[in-house]
Scaffold this motif. Structure first.
Motif, PDB file in Angstrom:
ATOM      1  N   LYS A   1       0.671  -1.228   0.147  1.00 26.87           N
ATOM      2  CA  LYS A   1       0.046   0.082   0.035  1.00 26.87           C
ATOM      3  C   LYS A   1       0.855   1.186   0.189  1.00 26.87           C
ATOM      4  O   LYS A   1       0.404   2.053  -0.596  1.00 26.87           O
ATOM      5  CB  LYS A   1      -0.990  -0.151   1.122  1.00 26.87           C
ATOM      6  CG  LYS A   1      -2.348  -0.782   1.046  1.00 26.87           C
ATOM      7  CD  LYS A   1      -2.938  -0.400   2.351  1.00 26.87           C
ATOM      8  CE  LYS A   1      -4.339  -0.972   2.280  1.00 26.87           C
ATOM      9  NZ  LYS A   1      -5.224  -0.713   3.173  1.00 26.87           N
ATOM     10  N   ASP A   2       1.807   1.128   0.791  1.00 28.63           N
ATOM     11  CA  ASP A   2       2.661   2.292   0.956  1.00 28.63           C
ATOM     12  C   ASP A   2       3.409   2.580  -0.496  1.00 28.63           C
ATOM     13  O   ASP A   2       3.384   3.777  -0.901  1.00 28.63           O
ATOM     14  CB  ASP A   2       4.102   2.192   1.828  1.00 28.63           C
ATOM     15  CG  ASP A   2       3.558   2.247   3.087  1.00 28.63           C
ATOM     16  OD1 ASP A   2       2.367   2.734   3.449  1.00 28.63           O
ATOM     17  OD2 ASP A   2       4.346   1.572   4.171  1.00 28.63           O
ATOM     18  N   ARG A   3       3.766   1.550  -1.384  1.00 31.39           N
ATOM     19  CA  ARG A   3       4.167   1.890  -2.760  1.00 31.39           C
ATOM     20  C   ARG A   3       3.069   2.505  -3.580  1.00 31.39           C
ATOM     21  O   ARG A   3       3.503   3.463  -4.259  1.00 31.39           O
ATOM     22  CB  ARG A   3       4.734   0.630  -3.250  1.00 31.39           C
ATOM     23  CG  ARG A   3       6.228   0.584  -3.239  1.00 31.39           C
ATOM     24  CD  ARG A   3       6.752  -0.618  -4.120  1.00 31.39           C
ATOM     25  NE  ARG A   3       6.229  -1.904  -3.330  1.00 31.39           N
ATOM     26  CZ  ARG A   3       5.893  -3.181  -4.112  1.00 31.39           C
ATOM     27  NH1 ARG A   3       6.157  -2.875  -5.481  1.00 31.39           N
ATOM     28  NH2 ARG A   3       5.610  -3.930  -3.653  1.00 31.39           N
ATOM     29  N   LEU A   4       1.935   2.051  -3.233  1.00 36.48           N
ATOM     30  CA  LEU A   4       0.774   2.638  -4.136  1.00 36.48           C
ATOM     31  C   LEU A   4       0.352   4.104  -3.673  1.00 36.48           C
ATOM     32  O   LEU A   4       0.248   4.735  -4.673  1.00 36.48           O
ATOM     33  CB  LEU A   4      -0.493   1.646  -3.798  1.00 36.48           C
ATOM     34  CG  LEU A   4      -1.948   2.121  -4.721  1.00 36.48           C
ATOM     35  CD1 LEU A   4      -1.305   1.941  -6.303  1.00 36.48           C
ATOM     36  CD2 LEU A   4      -2.940   1.262  -4.381  1.00 36.48           C
ATOM     37  N   TYR A   5       0.446   4.196  -2.331  1.00 37.85           N
ATOM     38  CA  TYR A   5       0.341   5.851  -2.155  1.00 37.85           C
ATOM     39  C   TYR A   5       1.541   6.560  -2.536  1.00 37.85           C
ATOM     40  O   TYR A   5       1.476   7.681  -3.223  1.00 37.85           O
ATOM     41  CB  TYR A   5       0.071   5.683  -0.622  1.00 37.85           C
ATOM     42  CG  TYR A   5      -1.037   5.172  -0.006  1.00 37.85           C
ATOM     43  CD1 TYR A   5      -2.214   5.893  -0.289  1.00 37.85           C
ATOM     44  CD2 TYR A   5      -1.054   4.444   1.061  1.00 37.85           C
ATOM     45  CE1 TYR A   5      -3.503   5.508  -0.074  1.00 37.85           C
ATOM     46  CE2 TYR A   5      -2.113   3.973   1.649  1.00 37.85           C
ATOM     47  CZ  TYR A   5      -3.698   4.676   1.023  1.00 37.85           C
ATOM     48  OH  TYR A   5      -4.814   4.011   1.350  1.00 37.85           O
ATOM     49  N   ASP A   6       2.668   5.938  -2.499  1.00 36.51           N
ATOM     50  CA  ASP A   6       3.837   6.754  -2.856  1.00 36.51           C
ATOM     51  C   ASP A   6       3.907   6.977  -4.512  1.00 36.51           C
ATOM     52  O   ASP A   6       4.182   8.293  -4.858  1.00 36.51           O
ATOM     53  CB  ASP A   6       5.073   5.922  -2.647  1.00 36.51           C
ATOM     54  CG  ASP A   6       5.548   6.056  -1.191  1.00 36.51           C
ATOM     55  OD1 ASP A   6       4.960   6.936  -0.339  1.00 36.51           O
ATOM     56  OD2 ASP A   6       6.372   5.463  -1.007  1.00 36.51           O
ATOM     57  N   GLU A   7       3.383   6.056  -5.396  1.00 34.05           N
ATOM     58  CA  GLU A   7       3.074   6.142  -6.533  1.00 34.05           C
ATOM     59  C   GLU A   7       2.055   7.247  -6.973  1.00 34.05           C
ATOM     60  O   GLU A   7       2.234   8.054  -7.860  1.00 34.05           O
ATOM     61  CB  GLU A   7       3.076   4.768  -7.333  1.00 34.05           C
ATOM     62  CG  GLU A   7       2.295   4.882  -8.748  1.00 34.05           C
ATOM     63  CD  GLU A   7       3.990   5.379  -9.635  1.00 34.05           C
ATOM     64  OE1 GLU A   7       3.871   5.787 -10.557  1.00 34.05           O
ATOM     65  OE2 GLU A   7       4.997   5.172  -8.792  1.00 34.05           O
TER      66      GLU A   7
END
Length: 130
Positions: A1-7
């Motif tokens: 999720k963090d990567r998705l939010y970062d993206e």
């Protein structure tokens, strides 16, 4: 999720950057258009002022031409009157001379008639004495 939010955050920042860039380009374009409008308006105002100056100059020249024409007409009329006055004076002088000559002729003729009468009377007196 963090990567998705970062993206998603990165994409949102990229989108905002793109929007900011488009806004900045639009502002530059609007400024260029405003400058172009101002230049066009200034040019039109300058051309209008030049046109009005040319028109005023043409009106001044026309007025000068009219005044010059009137002055020439006045001068010609004055000259014509002078010529007429001189001609009238000359005619009057000639008439006076002719009248004077006529009076002299009449006196001469009267003298001739008087002399003829006197000669007739003398001839009649001589005939009467004879």
């Amino acid at each position: 999720k963090d990567r998705l939010y970062d993206e998603m955050g990165r994409r949102q920042r990229a989108l905002h950057a793109c929007v900011d860039k488009l806004r900045a380009e639009r502002e530059v374009r609007d400024q260029k258009l405003a400058v172009a409008r101002e230049l066009r308006d200034a040019l039109q105002a300058e051309q209008e002022a030049e046109r009005q100056a040319i028109e005023r100059e043409a009106q001044r020249r026309a007025k000068d031409a009219i005044l010059q024409y009137r002055a020439e007409q006045f001068r010609a009329e004055a000259e014509r009157k002078l010529v007429e006055a001189a001609a009238r004076k000359e005619r009057e002088r000639v008439q006076r001379e002719q009248a004077k000559k006529g009076a002299e002729r009449a006196r001469y003729r009267e003298g001739v008639r008087e002399a003829q009468r006197s000669e007739k009377e003398q001839a009649l007196e001589r005939l009467a004495k004879a």
